[in-house]
Design a protein around this motif. Structure first.
Motif, PDB file in Angstrom:
ATOM      1  N   LYS A   1       0.836  -1.201   0.000  1.00 49.25           N
ATOM      2  CA  LYS A   1       0.000   0.000   0.000  1.00 49.25           C
ATOM      3  C   LYS A   1       0.870   1.250   0.000  1.00 49.25           C
ATOM      4  O   LYS A   1       0.600   2.210  -0.695  1.00 49.25           O
ATOM      5  CB  LYS A   1      -0.912  -0.005   1.232  1.00 49.25           C
ATOM      6  CG  LYS A   1      -2.145  -0.857   1.047  1.00 49.25           C
ATOM      7  CD  LYS A   1      -3.098  -0.698   2.208  1.00 49.25           C
ATOM      8  CE  LYS A   1      -4.389  -1.445   1.899  1.00 49.25           C
ATOM      9  NZ  LYS A   1      -5.287  -1.446   3.059  1.00 49.25           N
TER      10      LYS A   1
ATOM     11  N   VAL B   1       2.433   1.670  -3.412  1.00 49.35           N
ATOM     12  CA  VAL B   1       1.480   2.180  -4.400  1.00 49.35           C
ATOM     13  C   VAL B   1       1.213   3.667  -4.174  1.00 49.35           C
ATOM     14  O   VAL B   1       1.130   4.452  -5.110  1.00 49.35           O
ATOM     15  CB  VAL B   1       0.172   1.356  -4.360  1.00 49.35           C
ATOM     16  CG1 VAL B   1      -0.929   2.062  -5.116  1.00 49.35           C
ATOM     17  CG2 VAL B   1       0.417  -0.009  -4.958  1.00 49.35           C
ATOM     18  N   ALA B   2       1.110   4.027  -2.897  1.00 51.22           N
ATOM     19  CA  ALA B   2       0.900   5.444  -2.608  1.00 51.22           C
ATOM     20  C   ALA B   2       2.067   6.266  -3.138  1.00 51.22           C
ATOM     21  O   ALA B   2       1.884   7.390  -3.627  1.00 51.22           O
ATOM     22  CB  ALA B   2       0.753   5.640  -1.100  1.00 51.22           C
TER      23      ALA B   2
ATOM     24  N   ILE C   1       3.955   5.452  -5.723  1.00 52.09           N
ATOM     25  CA  ILE C   1       3.815   5.500  -7.172  1.00 52.09           C
ATOM     26  C   ILE C   1       2.796   6.566  -7.557  1.00 52.09           C
ATOM     27  O   ILE C   1       2.990   7.354  -8.487  1.00 52.09           O
ATOM     28  CB  ILE C   1       3.366   4.118  -7.716  1.00 52.09           C
ATOM     29  CG1 ILE C   1       4.448   3.076  -7.487  1.00 52.09           C
ATOM     30  CG2 ILE C   1       3.038   4.215  -9.196  1.00 52.09           C
ATOM     31  CD1 ILE C   1       4.024   1.674  -7.863  1.00 52.09           C
ATOM     32  N   ALA C   2       1.713   6.591  -6.802  1.00 51.21           N
ATOM     33  CA  ALA C   2       0.654   7.551  -7.116  1.00 51.21           C
ATOM     34  C   ALA C   2       1.171   8.972  -7.055  1.00 51.21           C
ATOM     35  O   ALA C   2       0.733   9.843  -7.800  1.00 51.21           O
ATOM     36  CB  ALA C   2      -0.510   7.368  -6.152  1.00 51.21           C
ATOM     37  N   ARG C   3       2.106   9.204  -6.157  1.00 54.81           N
ATOM     38  CA  ARG C   3       2.638  10.557  -6.041  1.00 54.81           C
ATOM     39  C   ARG C   3       3.784  10.800  -7.021  1.00 54.81           C
ATOM     40  O   ARG C   3       4.393  11.855  -7.026  1.00 54.81           O
ATOM     41  CB  ARG C   3       3.124  10.814  -4.616  1.00 54.81           C
ATOM     42  CG  ARG C   3       1.980  10.923  -3.638  1.00 54.81           C
ATOM     43  CD  ARG C   3       2.463  11.361  -2.282  1.00 54.81           C
ATOM     44  NE  ARG C   3       3.337  12.521  -2.348  1.00 54.81           N
ATOM     45  CZ  ARG C   3       2.911  13.758  -2.220  1.00 54.81           C
ATOM     46  NH1 ARG C   3       1.639  13.994  -2.058  1.00 54.81           N
ATOM     47  NH2 ARG C   3       3.765  14.756  -2.271  1.00 54.81           N
ATOM     48  N   GLY C   4       4.066   9.815  -7.816  1.00 52.56           N
ATOM     49  CA  GLY C   4       5.103  10.009  -8.822  1.00 52.56           C
ATOM     50  C   GLY C   4       6.497   9.781  -8.294  1.00 52.56           C
ATOM     51  O   GLY C   4       7.474  10.192  -8.911  1.00 52.56           O
TER      52      GLY C   4
END
Lengths: 1126, 426
Positions: A59, A62-63, A65-68
């Protein structure tokens, strides 16, 4: 390996404090104080045995990754967990994998085997997800694996997996374009798929991989049209856009003749059509048009238009827009109007949707103003609209302006001019200018209005007005010298360069109208020359030159001065201009040649500018496309082709693969069939899984339709056989035809069919049969046709042989698992063919005709069609109702003597006429008892009563001697029993014939409960109620006889009684006299027809009819009375 | 199709990115920021921005820009519609769609986006299917998950995608079976200076909240279905039945959904007989004047109900953007409170309920900049209101029947009329 650098990236990136992804986890704060530790810790968590820890780590990743953030250094640790049991961990690993596989190709390969295992999983969803992730990993090495997986999945049993395969195709293509040929094969195969689930995705793949291969669509065209309504909305958009392009290459321009004839009267012609968007009008118009001109619309073209129209009601704006553009590009002009309402409705949507829709509406209004004229007010502007919407609405309003509505529009514009949004005001002034140029009558009004604006306090407004006035004045300068004078005065105040330049240009151009003022203006300008903007300076030079040429006495010195100033200007443009002008106008010794023409050059009459909409000519881009919106070609845009001059062969869309037929010998074809047969079971399986989508297809119902063919023969309708013949296999039919031709035998299925059905009587028996016979539908009809004494046994035999072999193979199939096809190309076509013959029978009809409905006659047609969409037929409604048994009464249309051997009969098949629910299906049987063959049988030039409509059957090309053929046509009798007078044509003769409907055929059964019936009856009292007393003859006393007779006399359905006495016959007779109720609706108007038969133990029985249409009621009473008392 | 998605907040930070194909650098958003700077208002950013290699298609919802990056031709509405669907889904899942909510649920958001698009092509957008795949987070579930370490990803594999009715999950069970329908109509009006109506149209929706066990098959019929001339349906509605009988027949999705939306217009363009004049439920008497040379302006506004069929007009809120020259407004309201923001020049008057006996009014003077000339334009007045238990178009549901299931559901229907874009020009 880039891990180290990536790591330092991350280090840099993470230096920002207070990352939310840690913030939400209270436990993490203390632990991850340093970057090194943080990642180590994540790795540790991923390596642990606890799923919860893994999940937590994933998790967090992924978080990130979501923030780049770059987390690629964790790749090895993450990829290990790809086989994790925990489904959420697995999913998150997939997310990670897809994101980073491209960067870490070698490591990504570690995960491939997991997916390969997944591809073999018995669960379709796991197979699909494995394929999905596998194909999303952009690693070139695995291209062969992907290719293999896609091919396999394309023949998977589950439509969902096949859909995933379709999705995977563009992924692979983008990874390795060299696979194109192989992928096209897969696409071709998937295009033949009959489930709605797959259709959208495969067309999307087609568009991405091989949009130029339009030939792949031919054979799937009709199926796609028919499936369209039930495809998910995103797929609909893609399919509709593709079909638009397809139709442009395959059909003729429906407006070609009109373009030539009605160029001038366009606006009036369309002015009226927008509000008449009913189907009927359309059809009528269509008829009218085709009468007037030789153009006849291809039935496939019509099919597309008809099947897309309901989608205008979609909730999805993209679908509505797709249909709108399809109509705009493909429909006859008279029909395009239907899209206006839907598009206007979209204007209430989000502003982004509005923006796109308005852009397209703007383009449409240029071509077809009439269409949107009735909706003028919907484009009025609110002060709360965003500016870009305002400007677009203004554009539309301007395009819609005409002599009739210009006053309203100008009044509206006046309000806009007062707006606080100055950009919008400027646009409004432009719009006024455009209205004024287009509509001569209001030019003076507009000009006066604009001149008033010159005294506006806002400079922007004034400047814009000046620019527009300049353009308007140019059209007729002589009338308006006072306006020019007024504007000359403005030079003192206006500072906006464009406006100043415009004024100077005007004065220069029309200096002879203002001879006194002009030199003075030049004087002032010369003074301020150095401080002016460039465009103003250029205009000062122009003014000077013009004045010098007309009035050199007064202005010579001024001109010299200005030119001198310009000579030393900073801008080279201005220096150039000055030099050029000086050479041109000032006579010197050297340059004689040009200066002679100076006057001609400078004072030439300039044409007035045409104020044009920026949306003009944008329609060469397909509407609704990105390219249209941007007005430049976007990458991957497929040009909308021009209409062909001559229509390409429409037979390519026939499902039969024509070319391959001649090569077939009888046995080889059978062999091939066996091969194809191998494919078959998974499709039938897939039907089981995807039953709803299949049957949702409004016109077809694969497996059940053939079954219902037999069922319906039981209901005594010849129609059923006819439809069986159609549905059972249009392919088969055609194939048979081919075979027949080869072997000089004749096709005569229809006759057999009819005879069969007549021989069939009992409905209960049929029901049983139906239950039994569903899996191999063909067998039923075969076995039934034993006692057939028709002439051509040979074809019949071969037919049954074939089916036997099919059945055998089917059995075999159950044992052997499906093999992937090895030689796809050649077999493809045949495979397709076979599948069709067995499964999806009626998608491919040349013209839609009444189809078999899986439920019996007792349900209302609309209900039936609705239920088809949901395949609830068996569960929801299964009232045990007696359907009319016995064959339908047929009437003679053409006597065999009058017809010179051609004998035509018609009967009312009582099937809903699907192409138009307001029509009665009339089944016509042609029998050629002459010695020669009859050619091109068709209906022509129906001379109909007003309001009546006829949907002709497709022309019968050849009817050999001794043969019969059955066709179905639709007639809208307008709820009257007046005969429909038609002209029946053969290749040599014309016969006037008429079809006279008994009143009982003008209705369709309507299903309702007893309570509903009573309620409706209560509303149809008084004049609408007709009651007759009658004495029932002995044999008519029992319930069965009554029901049968009433239903035979009129196409009604039984209303189930509250007590289920019919269901359980041994139950004791209910107390009180039995009452039988029947309900139906008239076909055209849908008025209720309620029939009640109340029998009494002693004394006369009573017949009551409640119907809104009294005429129908009266006639029906007579008919039913006759039927019951006879 | 859709390559990547960037979520940009109002201060211009990219707070979430998702790529469905190869990664597109977030620097592509610079073009978006440029356009954003150029636009005066947030909603004026063009929805489609071409850049040298990509196209940016964006929607603005809840002050978040959803910027989709695409590389080749695709119908712009396709992307826009999809982005709105994404927002709707988020809203459905998290209750609100704010930056904070998205950041809090970033994993769920990511899982959702992963399911909704495959290679940039929409895959599962029905909220019912998505909910089967990924359970929406609730406080309770979050707690349980933290304690037990279980997940919010559905244990069972979703079958909805393969089902008869893709919009409905199978095996729905409720102890109380209820079906509620809200008929909500918004009335859009432009009234001109003289009080005559320029345009009036009604935008209506029927929102449903259906919690029924099993696979119910509902039919909804109207007293006056002819009003519904211009409609769009949820995919569950059987279109043919509607065409033939004007009855809505459908197997409902589970939970909340929009059954249909419709549009009633007073203007021509409809066949004779379908014409329905839109009744305007409130009237406004206004007198706003500025005199040349004076630094005072008069403001006088009275509201009153009309054609409301006896229902009260509630939650009335009047707002008006006064001209820039107005420095202050010195008004007195007979009812409610008014505020004037001297910076934005926005006058708002919270009226509340209109009492027909004593009509609310707002009177007083406006002070203008001394010496400045009189403003060109009069402000237009926007009005919001609500009327309960009435659909202004007169639409009435006749009855709701359920087939296919045995139990008797509790049925409820509610009507409401709201002002949409109700504008009075003065």
């Amino acid at each position: 390996m880039s891990a180290s650098s990536a790591f330092s990236d991350e280090k840099g990136g993470s230096s920002s404090v207070g990352e939310p992804e840690y913030g939400h986890d209270p436990a993490s704060g203390g632990i991850f104080s340093s970057d090194y530790k943080r990642h180590d810790d994540l790795k540790e968590m991923l390596d642990s045995n606890k799923d919860s820890l893994k999940l937590e780590a994933m998790k967090r990743i992924v978080a990130m990754i979501a923030r780049g953030k770059n987390t690629s250094d964790l790749f090895p640790a993450v990829v290990k967990n790809v086989a994790c049991k925990n489904i959420e961990v697995k999913k998150l690993v997939y997310v990670y994998l897809v994101r980073y596989a491209e960067e870490q190709q070698d490591l990504a390969l570690l995960s491939i085997s997991t997916f390969q295992r997944g591809l073999k999983d018995p669960n379709q969803l796991i197979r699909a997800s494995a394929l999905r992730v596998l194909s999303s990993i952009r690693v070139t090495i695995i291209v062969p694996i992907m290719m293999l997986a896609i091919k396999e999945a394309a023949s998977d049993m589950s439509p969902y997996v096949r859909k995933t395969a379709a999705h995977a195709i563009p992924k692979l293509y983008s990874l390795d374009p060299e696979q194109k040929d192989q992928l096209i094969e897969v696409i071709e195969k998937l295009l033949a798929d009959k489930t709605t689930l797959v259709a959208g995705s495969v067309v999307m793949a087609f568009e991405e991989v091989c949009p130029e291969r339009i030939d792949l669509i031919h054979k799937n065209y009709r199926k796609l049209c028919n499936l369209l309504v039930d495809v998910e909305e995103w797929g609909q958009v893609v399919i509709i856009n593709m079909l638009t392009r397809y139709a442009r290459t395959q059909f003729l321009n429906p407006n070609l003749n009109e373009c030539l004839l009605e160029e001038g009267g366009e606006s009036t012609f369309y002015g009226s059509d927008a509000d008449q968007d009913e189907d009927e009008d359309e059809d009528k118009k269509d008829e009218a048009l085709s009468k007037r001109k030789p153009y006849v619309m291809d039935p496939d073209h019509r099919l597309l238009l008809r099947n897309t129209k309901p989608l205008l009601q979609s909730r999805n704006a993209a679908v509505v827009m797709a249909v709108a553009q399809l109509y705009f590009h493909l429909a006859p002009k008279a029909e395009v109007g239907v899209i206006a309402k839907a598009l206007v409705r979209l204007l209430r949507s989000h502003s982004e949707v509005q923006y796109v829709v308005l852009q397209n509406v703007a383009t449409m209004t240029i071509k077809r103003r009439g269409m949107f004229e009735p909706y003028l007010k919907s484009f009025y502007i609110r002060s709360t609209d965003p500016t870009q919407i305002k400007v677009l609405k203004l554009e539309v309003l301007t395009n819609l302006a005409s002599e009739t509505n210009i006053s309203t529009i100008l009044r509206e514009f006046q309000t806009y001019i007062k707006s606080m949004d100055k950009d919008f005001v400027a646009a409004t002034i432009q719009a006024i200018g455009r209205c004024a140029t287009h509509i001569g009558e209001v030019r003076d009004t507009c000009l006066n209005g604009l001149v008033q604006l010159l005294s506006n306090r806002d400079e922007l407004v004034v400047a814009e007005s000046v620019v527009v006035i300049k353009k308007l004045l140019q059209m007729q300068p002589e009338k308006h010298s006072d306006i020019i004078k007024h504007m000359a005065k403005l030079t003192d105040n206006i500072q906006v360069p464009m406006a100043r330049a415009s004024i100077l240009w005007l004065i220069g151009e029309y200096c002879e109208h203002v001879p006194k003022i002009a030199p003075d203006v030049l004087r002032k300008m010369a003074k301020t020359f150095t401080n002016e903007e460039d465009i103003v300076k250029l205009q000062i030079i122009n003014l000077a030159a013009k004045l010098y040429l007309t009035n050199s006495k007064q202005t010579k010195l001024l001109t010299q001065y200005v030119l001198n100033l310009a000579k030393y200007d900073q801008n080279y443009d201005i220096r150039d201009r000055a030099r050029f002008i000086r050479q041109l106008i000032v006579p010197t010794d050297k340059c004689g040649a040009l200066s002679k023409y100076a006057k001609k050059l400078i004072l030439a009459l300039k044409p007035a500018p045409i104020l044009e909409s920026p949306f003009k000519d944008r329609d060469h881009f397909q509407l609704g496309s990105l390219s249209h919106l941007l007005n430049t070609k976007a990458g991957g845009y497929q040009e909308l082709p021009d209409w062909p001059q001559d229509a390409p062969d429409p037979s390519v869309r026939n499902v039969e693969v024509k070319e391959s037929v001649p090569e077939w010998t009888k046995c080889s074809s059978r062999e091939k069939r066996k091969e194809k047969k191998v494919e078959k079971p998974f499709y039938s399986d897939s039907e089981g899984e995807s039953g709803p989508t299949e049957s949702a297809d409004s016109e077809s119902d694969s497996a059940s339709s053939s079954a219902s063919g037999s069922e319906q023969s039981g209901s005594g309708s010849e129609e059923s056989e006819e439809s069986e013949e159609r549905s059972d296999s249009d392919e088969e039919e055609e194939e048979e035809e081919e075979e027949a031709k080869k072997r000089k035998t004749q096709k005569k299925e229809p006759i057999e069919a009819v005879q069969q059905s007549e021989s069939e009587q009992s409905s209960e028996e049929e029901v049983k049969k139906r239950k039994v016979s569903i899996p191999p539908p063909r067998n039923v009809s075969e076995s039934e046709s034993d006692d057939d004494d028709s002439p051509s046994d040979s074809s019949q035999d071969s037919e049954s042989e074939d089916s036997e072999s099919e059945a055998e193979v089917k059995k075999k199939k159950k044992i052997t698992p499906p093999k992937a096809p090895t030689k796809p190309v050649k077999k493809e076509g045949k495979k397709e063919k076979k599948e069709m013959s067995l499964l999806d029978f009626d998608d491919f009809e040349p013209t839609p005709s009444p189809q078999v409905t899986p439920v019996g006659n007792f349900l209302s047609s609309s209900l039936v069609t609705d239920l088809e969409g949901l395949s609830l037929t068996d569960t929801v409604l299964s009232p045990a109702t007696i359907s009319p048994s016995g064959s339908l009464k047929s009437y003679e249309l053409l006597h065999r003597i009058t017809g010179e051997g051609l004998w035509v009969e018609y009967c009312f098949s009582r099937q809903p006429f699907l192409p138009d629910p307001h029509m009665v299906a009339v089944q016509i049987q042609f029998t050629n008892s002459a010695a020669t063959e009859a050619k091109s049988l068709r209906l022509e030039e129906a001379k109909l009563q007003s309001g009546m409509r006829v949907k002709e059957f497709p022309e019968i090309e050849v009817l050999p001697a001794g043969e019969s053929a059955t066709v179905v046509m639709g007639v809208d009798f307008c709820d009257s029993t007046q005969a429909a007078n038609l002209q029946l044509c053969t290749h040599s003769r014309k016969f006037f014939v008429s079809i006279q409907p008994p009143v009982g055929e003008l209705m369709t059964p309507s299903f309702m409960t007893e309570n509903e019936f009573k309620k409706e009856q209560g509303q149809l009292m008084g004049m609408n109620e007709i009651t007759e007393k009658m004495q029932l003859p002995e044999r008519c006393q029992n319930e069965h006889a009554i029901v049968q007779r009433v239903i035979a006399a009129a196409n009604l359905s039984r209303v189930p009684c509250g007590s289920d006495k019919e269901c359980s016959s041994p139950a004791p007779p209910p107390p009180g006299p039995p009452v039988h109720r029947f309900a139906g609706r008239t076909v055209t108007s849908g008025s209720l027809v309620l029939v009640t038969v109340a029998t009494k133990e002693s004394g006369p029985s009573q017949l009551t009819i409640n119907c809104e249409k009294m005429v129908i009621g009266t006639m029906l009473v007579k008919d039913i009375l006759l039927a019951l008392t006879q | 199709m859709i390559h990547s998605l960037f979520l940009v907040n109002s201060s211009g930070d990219i707070f979430l990115e998702k790529h469905w194909k190869s990664v597109v650098s977030r620097s592509v958003c610079d073009y978006f920021f440029e356009a954003q700077e150029r636009a005066t208002e947030p909603e004026n950013v063009p929805p489609v921005i071409p850049t040298p290699h990509h196209y940016l298609i964006s929607v603005l919802r809840h002050r978040i820009y959803f910027v989709a990056v695409i590389q080749s031709e695709v119908p712009p509405l396709f992307v826009i519609e999809f982005l709105h669907r994404v927002v709707d889904t988020f809203q459905d899942y998290f209750g609100v769609c704010t930056e904070a909510a998205i950041k809090d649920n970033v994993v769920v958001v990511y899982e959702l986006l992963e399911e909704m698009l495959d290679n940039g092509f929409p895959l599962a957008t029905e909220s019912n299917i998505l909910k089967e795949l990924i359970k929406p987070p609730t406080i309770l579930r979050t707690m349980v998950n933290t304690i037990t370490g279980s997940t919010n990803v559905g244990e069972q594999l979703p079958t909805g995608q393969l089902s008869v009715v893709p919009w409905r999950r199978t095996g729905v069970k409720y102890t109380n079976n209820e079906a509620y329908f809200d008929v909500v109509e918004e009335i859009d009006v432009i009234i001109d200076k003289s009080g005559s109506t320029i345009t009036a149209e009604i935008q209506g929706v029927i929102d449903a909240c259906v919690k029924l066990t099993g696979m119910p098959d509902l039919t909804l019929s109207f007293m006056n279905p002819r009003l519904l001339d211009d409609v769009s349906f949820h995919p569950c509605v059987r279109f043919k039945r509607w065409e033939a009988e004007r009855i809505l027949s459908f197997i409902p999705p589970d939970g909340n959904f929009r059954l249909l939306s419709y549009h009633v217009s007073s203007q021509n363009g409809y066949p004779v007989g379908y014409r329905s004049l839109v009744a305007i439920p409130v009237y406004v008497k206004h007198n706003i004047t500025f005199r040349e040379g004076s630094s005072q302006g008069r403001f006088d506004l009275t509201l009153g109900p009309k054609q409301t069929m006896g229902k009260g007009v509630e939650a009335v809120l009047v707002s008006s953007q006064l001209p820039r020259g107005v420095l202050n407004a010195n008004l007195s309201a007979s009812q409610g409170t008014y505020t004037f923001d001297p910076v934005t020049k926005m006058l708002t008057w919270d009226v509340g309920k209109i009492n027909p006996q004593k009509l609310p009014s707002l009177k007083g003077s406006m002070s203008l900049q001394a010496g400045a000339s009189k403003p060109d334009e009069n402000p237009s007045i926007n009005i919001q209101f609500k009327i309960q238990q009435m659909a202004i178009s007169g639409l009435k549901v006749n009855r709701l029947d359920m087939y296919g299931e045995k139990y008797k559901p509790f049925k409820g229907i509610k009507y409401m009329t709201k002002a949409g874009k109700f504008q009075v020009r003065t």
